[in-house]
Design a protein around this motif. Structure first.
Motif, mmCIF file in Angstrom:
data_model
loop_
_atom_site.group_PDB
_atom_site.id
_atom_site.type_symbol
_atom_site.label_atom_id
_atom_site.label_comp_id
_atom_site.label_asym_id
_atom_site.label_seq_id
_atom_site.Cartn_x
_atom_site.Cartn_y
_atom_site.Cartn_z
ATOM 1 N N GLY A 154 0.812 -1.211 0.000
ATOM 2 C CA GLY A 154 0.000 0.000 0.000
ATOM 3 C C GLY A 154 0.846 1.261 0.000
ATOM 4 N N TYR A 155 1.986 1.213 0.700
ATOM 5 C CA TYR A 155 2.896 2.358 0.750
ATOM 6 C C TYR A 155 3.402 2.703 -0.656
ATOM 7 N N TYR A 156 3.898 1.700 -1.371
ATOM 8 C CA TYR A 156 4.445 1.969 -2.702
ATOM 9 C C TYR A 156 3.350 2.238 -3.730
ATOM 10 N N SER A 157 2.197 1.607 -3.579
ATOM 11 C CA SER A 157 1.092 1.867 -4.508
ATOM 12 C C SER A 157 0.590 3.296 -4.375
ATOM 13 N N SER A 158 0.359 3.718 -3.143
ATOM 14 C CA SER A 158 -0.145 5.080 -2.962
ATOM 15 C C SER A 158 0.925 6.120 -3.293
ATOM 16 N N LEU A 159 2.199 5.806 -3.026
ATOM 17 C CA LEU A 159 3.265 6.736 -3.412
ATOM 18 C C LEU A 159 3.327 6.878 -4.931
ATOM 19 N N GLY A 160 3.214 5.772 -5.629
ATOM 20 C CA GLY A 160 3.188 5.836 -7.093
ATOM 21 C C GLY A 160 1.998 6.617 -7.609
ATOM 22 N N LEU A 161 0.849 6.443 -6.962
ATOM 23 C CA LEU A 161 -0.340 7.190 -7.358
ATOM 24 C C LEU A 161 -0.157 8.683 -7.118
ATOM 25 N N TRP A 162 0.373 9.053 -5.952
ATOM 26 C CA TRP A 162 0.606 10.472 -5.672
ATOM 27 C C TRP A 162 1.643 11.070 -6.614
ATOM 28 N N LEU A 163 2.703 10.307 -6.908
ATOM 29 C CA LEU A 163 3.717 10.813 -7.848
ATOM 30 C C LEU A 163 3.114 10.995 -9.238
ATOM 31 N N ALA A 164 2.236 10.088 -9.653
ATOM 32 C CA ALA A 164 1.593 10.214 -10.966
ATOM 33 C C ALA A 164 0.651 11.413 -11.003
ATOM 34 N N LEU A 165 -0.147 11.582 -9.934
ATOM 35 C CA LEU A 165 -1.081 12.709 -9.899
ATOM 36 C C LEU A 165 -0.355 14.050 -9.830
ATOM 37 N N LEU A 166 0.650 14.131 -8.972
ATOM 38 C CA LEU A 166 1.398 15.382 -8.870
ATOM 39 C C LEU A 166 2.318 15.587 -10.065
ATOM 40 N N GLY A 167 2.703 14.501 -10.722
ATOM 41 C CA GLY A 167 3.532 14.607 -11.919
ATOM 42 C C GLY A 167 2.818 15.286 -13.066
ATOM 43 N N THR A 168 1.482 15.218 -13.061
ATOM 44 C CA THR A 168 0.736 15.924 -14.103
ATOM 45 C C THR A 168 0.884 17.439 -13.952
ATOM 46 N N LEU A 169 1.105 17.902 -12.715
ATOM 47 C CA LEU A 169 1.346 19.333 -12.501
ATOM 48 C C LEU A 169 2.706 19.745 -13.052
ATOM 49 N N GLY A 170 3.696 18.904 -12.852
ATOM 50 C CA GLY A 170 5.048 19.223 -13.302
ATOM 51 C C GLY A 170 5.400 18.587 -14.628
ATOM 52 N N ARG A 171 4.423 17.929 -15.242
ATOM 53 C CA ARG A 171 4.606 17.265 -16.535
ATOM 54 C C ARG A 171 5.748 16.248 -16.506
ATOM 55 N N THR A 172 5.816 15.510 -15.390
ATOM 56 C CA THR A 172 6.786 14.418 -15.293
ATOM 57 C C THR A 172 6.034 13.162 -14.882
ATOM 58 N N GLY A 173 6.484 12.043 -15.369
ATOM 59 C CA GLY A 173 5.869 10.778 -14.998
ATOM 60 C C GLY A 173 6.573 10.172 -13.800
ATOM 61 N N PRO A 174 5.889 9.284 -13.093
ATOM 62 C CA PRO A 174 6.536 8.647 -11.946
ATOM 63 C C PRO A 174 7.640 7.697 -12.403
ATOM 64 N N SER A 175 8.701 7.636 -11.630
ATOM 65 C CA SER A 175 9.803 6.735 -11.954
ATOM 66 C C SER A 175 10.378 6.173 -10.656
ATOM 67 N N LEU A 176 11.138 5.111 -10.793
ATOM 68 C CA LEU A 176 11.794 4.538 -9.624
ATOM 69 C C LEU A 176 12.795 5.518 -9.016
ATOM 70 N N HIS A 177 13.354 6.365 -9.849
ATOM 71 C CA HIS A 177 14.308 7.365 -9.361
ATOM 72 C C HIS A 177 13.627 8.312 -8.372
ATOM 73 N N GLN A 178 12.373 8.693 -8.652
ATOM 74 C CA GLN A 178 11.645 9.565 -7.736
ATOM 75 C C GLN A 178 11.331 8.862 -6.421
ATOM 76 N N VAL A 179 11.134 7.557 -6.464
ATOM 77 C CA VAL A 179 10.772 6.809 -5.268
ATOM 78 C C VAL A 179 11.997 6.523 -4.402
ATOM 79 N N PHE A 180 13.098 6.102 -5.029
ATOM 80 C CA PHE A 180 14.225 5.579 -4.262
ATOM 81 C C PHE A 180 15.456 6.484 -4.194
ATOM 82 N N SER A 181 15.570 7.471 -5.041
ATOM 83 C CA SER A 181 16.775 8.302 -5.037
ATOM 84 C C SER A 181 16.714 9.333 -3.913
ATOM 85 N N ASP A 182 17.834 9.501 -3.239
ATOM 86 C CA ASP A 182 17.881 10.512 -2.182
ATOM 87 C C ASP A 182 18.250 11.884 -2.740
#
Length: 156
Positions: free
Chosen positions: A25-53
């Motif tokens: 659920g943590y990774y699913s909802s994080l991916g969903l939030w990154l996808a939804l907010l990515g539409t504002l910044g015109r970027t798609g969700p990626s593993l780099h956004q999830v795991f990169s510091d």
């Protein structure tokens, strides 16, 4: 042996299932939030956004969107604690476990331990938010009145 109020038996299979469910659920909802907010910044969700510091930060728009996604994810996962864990005493345990496994995932993905201050601040705040709100929600459910119907039953 008399039954006790709220007697719980230690069930490792249940605990592991809850951990897996909460982590998914943590990774699913994080991916969903990154996808939804990515539409504002015109970027798609990626593993780099999830795991990169390195991407988390306040100086770039993708960094700010990622920080917002992590904070919104903490709020969403607090609801997951309410629905899947349902025990206020266990909220901190499960929250720290989820973030510990995320730390391990970041370490493996980057091939080094996360070292940026922003990454640590964001995850400490998210851990505190998720645990506090999850515990608050669970305690509200646990502290509800137990209806006692003491009126005599009549079979008419």
């Amino acid at each position: 042996m008399a039954a006790q109020f709220r007697s719980y038996v230690w069930d490792p299979a249940l605990i592991v299932a809850q951990m897996v469910l909460l982590q998914a659920g943590y990774y699913s909802s994080l991916g969903l939030w990154l996808a939804l907010l990515g539409t504002l910044g015109r970027t798609g969700p990626s593993l780099h956004q999830v795991f990169s510091d390195e991407i988390l930060g306040f100086s770039t728009p993708p960094g700010r969107l990622s920080v917002m996604a992590f904070i919104l994810n903490a709020l969403t996962c607090a609801l997951g604690l309410l629905y899947f864990i349902r025990r206020g005493k266990q909220c901190l345990d499960f929250t720290v476990t989820v973030h510990f496994f995320h730390l391990l995932g970041c370490w493996i993905y980057n091939s080094r331990f996360p070292s940026t201050l922003t990454w640590w601040l964001v995850h400490i705040v998210c851990t505190a938010l998720m645990a506090a709100i999850g515990e608050y929600l669970c305690m509200r459910i646990e502290l509800r009145e137990i209806p006692l119907n003491s009126a005599p039953k009549s079979n008419v």
